[in-house]
Design an enzyme around this catalytic site. Structure first.
Site, PDB file in Angstrom:
ATOM      1  N   SER A   1      69.043  60.695  49.903  1.00 30.63           N
ATOM      2  CA  SER A   1      68.975  59.263  50.197  1.00 30.63           C
ATOM      3  C   SER A   1      67.818  58.996  51.146  1.00 30.63           C
ATOM      4  O   SER A   1      67.804  59.470  52.282  1.00 30.63           O
ATOM      5  CB  SER A   1      70.294  58.790  50.826  1.00 30.63           C
ATOM      6  OG  SER A   1      70.307  57.402  51.010  1.00 30.63           O
TER       7      SER A   1
ATOM      8  N   GLU B   1      65.955  56.969  53.713  1.00 25.03           N
ATOM      9  CA  GLU B   1      66.198  55.886  54.680  1.00 25.03           C
ATOM     10  C   GLU B   1      64.916  55.597  55.457  1.00 25.03           C
ATOM     11  O   GLU B   1      64.363  56.487  56.117  1.00 25.03           O
ATOM     12  CB  GLU B   1      67.313  56.263  55.653  1.00 25.03           C
ATOM     13  CG  GLU B   1      68.682  55.777  55.261  1.00 25.03           C
ATOM     14  CD  GLU B   1      69.299  56.544  54.092  1.00 25.03           C
ATOM     15  OE1 GLU B   1      70.272  56.062  53.507  1.00 25.03           O
ATOM     16  OE2 GLU B   1      68.800  57.626  53.766  1.00 25.03           O
TER      17      GLU B   1
ATOM     18  N   SER C   1      69.393  55.522  48.804  1.00 19.17           N
ATOM     19  CA  SER C   1      68.390  55.079  49.762  1.00 19.17           C
ATOM     20  C   SER C   1      68.764  53.742  50.386  1.00 19.17           C
ATOM     21  O   SER C   1      69.542  52.970  49.829  1.00 19.17           O
ATOM     22  CB  SER C   1      66.982  54.957  49.167  1.00 19.17           C
ATOM     23  OG  SER C   1      66.518  56.206  48.721  1.00 19.17           O
TER      24      SER C   1
END
Length: 377
Positions: free
Chosen positions: A282, A284, A244
């Site tokens: 991840s 974002e 992240s």
């Protein structure tokens, strides 16, 4: 403590816009940043975590709410308070960054801070919407130990200052890894000349915990293909379900919530320039706000006067460029500043060799093309 070189110390200056005086988020007047680092050998496993708080503007954030825009690039995250920001376009509390399983404690810490300063919350008016962002630091940290507590948020708020932002393995960045290297907190800023003697500032702060080692790119040079840490393969497998990156963007320009969301979107350009591909696992997130566009909690009348940037000229593109450039440099800065860290189960995140990176950037060699990345069976 010896100061580690920042990217510009080694001639790595992304983009064309000039940075602010300290080249950090706090170049935007009134913005403050504080850390509380938890870095010690626990009773059973090493603790490598912490919290970072950002006070987005001076004064009461609840009574005079900064306009804000949110961009969820990939929603694989456990943040708190984002739906109200997306709906109403305002902030009401400081912003907290921590590890994934520390979100609840950070939320409570922000609530306690808001209640202490606002007796009207929950009595003569509504409740409050704390904003907490997270990244998974479980590669290095005993994340199951739930070491982040509400008081750590209050400690970070007390330590928040307008000075240069500490970067690397500090606060929420203590246990974070990016592109196989130790990373964490990074920050940068850009100045936007609006003409007629008016200059605005755009600042970015990142919590960097994303990216595959081979993809690391600095000023367009694929340095990750040359410098791949030995343990990056194992860490990459862990990162398929973790990672992240959080990007926080401040400006003193009187942008409205819609324009701030447009700015937040451009953080993805900065992440991509460093080699980020926004992996499935991840999360974002990018959040932008204005320190000068404030919305009163109790408006004086039924109609609120509005302000916004003109979009029929080149000015708005300068803000987009500023966000992209500051985000890119903040990610690189987080890598340059971070010291090596060894954590749980002997996992080790080495420090990026900044001098070697500078040499590769200033004296690039041909790099053979890579094939399709191997997928685990």
């Amino acid at each position: 403590m010896t100061r580690t070189p920042r990217p510009r110390d080694l001639g790595i200056a992304p983009g064309i816009l000039p940075p602010g005086p300290s080249n950090s988020l706090t170049d935007v007047p009134g913005v403050r940043v504080g850390h509380r680092t938890l870095d010690h050998d626990g009773a059973e496993l090493p603790v490598r975590t912490g919290v970072t708080v950002v006070v987005p503007a001076p004064g009461s954030l609840f009574r005079a709410k900064p306009a804000a825009g949110l961009e969820v690039v990939n929603g694989f995250g456990k943040a708190a308070g984002l739906s109200q920001i997306a709906e109403l376009g305002v902030l009401e509390t400081p912003l907290a960054l921590t590890n994934t399983l520390g979100v609840g404690s950070a939320f409570e810490g922000l609530v306690r801070h808001a209640l202490d300063g606002h007796p009207e919350i929950g009595t003569t008016t509504g409740t409050v919407n704390p904003a907490v962002f997270e990244c998974n630091d479980g590669w290095l940290n005993d994340i199951r130990g739930l070491h982040v507590r509400p008081d750590h948020i209050l400690d970070a708020l007390k330590a928040a200052s307008e000075g240069p932002v500490r970067e690397g393995a500090v606060g929420a960045g203590t246990g974070m890894v990016a592109f196989g290297w130790k990373a964490g907190i990074g920050s940068s800023s850009r100045l936007v000349d609006a003409g007629d003697g008016t200059c605005f500032t755009v600042g970015a702060l990142v919590l960097a915990n994303f990216g595959l080692a081979d993809d690391l790119t600095v000023l367009g040079i694929p340095v990750g293909r040359t410098l791949t840490p030995q343990q990056a393969r194992e860490q990459a497998e862990f990162a398929r379900g973790a990672g992240s990156c959080v990007v926080l963007i401040a400006t003193d320009a009187p942008a409205d919530a819609r324009q701030l969301r447009r700015m937040a979107k451009r953080a993805t350009v900065g992440l991509a320039r460093t080699g980020g591909i926004v992996q499935h696992g991840s999360g974002e997130y990018a959040l932008a706000w204005s320190t000068t566009h404030r919305i009163p909690h109790r408006p004086p009348g039924p109609v609120r006067p509005a302000s916004a940037l003109a979009e029929d000229g080149p000015l708005i593109d300068l803000f987009f460029r500023a966000v992209a450039e500051a985000t890119e440099e903040a990610v690189i800065g987080s890598l340059f500043a971070a010291r090596p860290v060894t954590g749980v189960r002997g996992h080790h995140a080495p420090a990026l060799p900044a001098d070697r990176i500078a040499d590769l950037v200033h004296h690039p060699a041909p790099v053979e093309a890579r094939g399709t990345p191997h997928l685990p069976t």
